[in-house]
Design an enzyme around this catalytic site. Structure first.
Site, PDB file in Angstrom:
ATOM      1  N   LYS A 185       0.877  -1.170   0.000  1.00  0.00           N
ATOM      2  CA  LYS A 185       0.000   0.000   0.000  1.00  0.00           C
ATOM      3  C   LYS A 185       0.905   1.206   0.000  1.00  0.00           C
ATOM      4  CE  LYS A 185      -3.082   1.958   3.552  1.00  0.00           C
ATOM      5  NZ  LYS A 185      -2.504   3.247   3.784  1.00  0.00           N
TER       6      LYS A 185
HETATM    7  P1  FBP Z   1      -6.254   7.398   5.004  1.00  0.00           P
HETATM    8  O1  FBP Z   1      -7.017   6.905   3.819  1.00  0.00           O
HETATM    9  O2  FBP Z   1      -7.126   8.118   5.964  1.00  0.00           O
HETATM   10  O3  FBP Z   1      -5.019   8.167   4.597  1.00  0.00           O
HETATM   11  O4  FBP Z   1      -5.780   6.079   5.780  1.00  0.00           O
HETATM   12  C1  FBP Z   1      -4.781   5.245   5.285  1.00  0.00           C
HETATM   13  C2  FBP Z   1      -3.693   5.113   6.333  1.00  0.00           C
HETATM   14  O5  FBP Z   1      -2.610   4.328   5.890  1.00  0.00           O
HETATM   15  C3  FBP Z   1      -4.171   4.545   7.651  1.00  0.00           C
HETATM   16  O6  FBP Z   1      -4.100   3.151   7.686  1.00  0.00           O
HETATM   17  C4  FBP Z   1      -3.237   5.219   8.615  1.00  0.00           C
HETATM   18  O7  FBP Z   1      -3.827   5.412   9.848  1.00  0.00           O
HETATM   19  C5  FBP Z   1      -2.957   6.525   7.984  1.00  0.00           C
HETATM   20  O8  FBP Z   1      -3.176   6.401   6.612  1.00  0.00           O
HETATM   21  C6  FBP Z   1      -1.554   6.979   8.221  1.00  0.00           C
HETATM   22  O9  FBP Z   1      -1.424   8.257   7.683  1.00  0.00           O
HETATM   23  P2  FBP Z   1      -0.114   9.099   7.753  1.00  0.00           P
HETATM   24  O10 FBP Z   1       0.289   9.326   6.341  1.00  0.00           O
HETATM   25  O11 FBP Z   1      -0.496  10.374   8.409  1.00  0.00           O
HETATM   26  O12 FBP Z   1       0.892   8.322   8.549  1.00  0.00           O
END
Ligand code: FBP
Length: 268
Positions: A185
């Site tokens: 991801k």
């Molecule tokens: P979002 O779609 O809200 O960005 O979530 C995806 C994610 O990977 C979550 O699993 C995780 O909590 C967050 O993004 C982490 O975001 P950051 O880039 O701030 O670390």
């Protein structure tokens, strides 16, 4: 590599992972735009939508809430995580759940692990990931790597333009393939060309786009479509779903783009 096309968390080879680990990663502030989203039941209800192939949560949320949704919602347990409260020297995401516990006690159909490539703690995280990956093979569950390049190695390298540099994103995604993940991801690198590069270097490993902060339906769908069109396998999305008043409307559209190959103009 596990054959993800047979996995519970894919449909027609693609995935829509509803990420809900924000209470850990960002804190309850992420629930402010839709206060009911602080209640895990609200988000598990959303996860019953046909478009959602699994929900990704931390151990505690899985333990307390998944049992009542186990017939309707596939579970991905996020094995590591970190809060926004501490101020570390560099990025590190400690592991607080084993694959064994996730599968045997919580009923996980997949596991997830955040890898901060570029951090001073990268070596430690590689070692932890090695155990996760080998244990996942034993339990026959796919491993999704949250490939988030971050930290001193990137900030201090003049060849890189920070952690959103498309070369850095592609490098971190490639590490997923090298280290034995089944799906990676990563953040959208800003253009379809950038995602093509992600696809070129990740071979047959599945790739999903990370959602990011909330945007308009159209802007979000455009990026999702741009990735799927060149071989991406869907999204892992949180805020763009649970911060919406009617998340089902966007999920309907995402279903058409991710699983039915429709263009954005056909769904908005
Ligand atoms: P979002 O779609 O809200 O960005 O979530 C995806 C994610 O990977 C979550 O699993 C995780 O909590 C967050 O993004 C982490 O975001 P950051 O880039 O701030 O670390």
């Amino acid at each position: 590599m596990k054959d993800m096309d047979d996995s519970a968390i894919t449909r027609n080879g693609n995935s829509l992972i509803l990420a809900y680990d924000h209470g850990t990663e960002h804190g309850p502030v992420d629930f402010d735009p839709q206060p009911e989203s602080a209640d895990p039941r609200h988000v598990f209800e959303v996860a019953k939508h046909d478009a959602v192939t699994c929900i990704a949560v931390q151990k505690g949320i899985a333990e307390a809430y998944h049992p009542e949704y186990s017939d309707d919602v596939n579970l991905l347990v996020k094995l590591n995580g970190n809060s926004n409260l501490r101020k570390p020297e560099d990025y590190y995401s400690p592991k607080q759940c084993t694959v064994k516990y996730a599968v045997e006690e919580l009923g996980a159909k997949a596991v997830g692990y955040t890898m901060y490539a570029g951090s001073d703690y990268e070596d430690q995280m590689w070692k932890e990931f090695r155990k996760v990956q080998e244990e996942a093979r034993k339990y026959d569950v796919p491993v999704v790597m949250w490939a988030y390049p971050r930290g001193h190695g990137i900030e201090e390298n003049p060849d890189y333009d920070g952690d959103t540099d498309p070369d850095v994103i592609a490098y971190a995604a490639r590490l997923g393939l090298e280290l034995g993940a089944d799906m990676v991801k990563c953040k959208y690198p800003g253009s379809q060309e950038g995602w093509k590069e992600v696809e070129r270097v990740t071979g047959k490993m599945k790739t999903v786009m990370s959602g990011g902060s909330k945007r308009s339906d159209e802007d979000f769908l455009k990026d999702v479509h741009a990735t799927v069109e060149v071989g991406g396998n869907g999204i892992a999305v949180g805020r763009n779903i649970f911060q919406r008043e009617n998340p089902e409307e966007l999920l309907d559209k995402l279903e058409e783009v991710i699983f039915e190959g429709k263009d954005v103009s056909q769904v908005v």
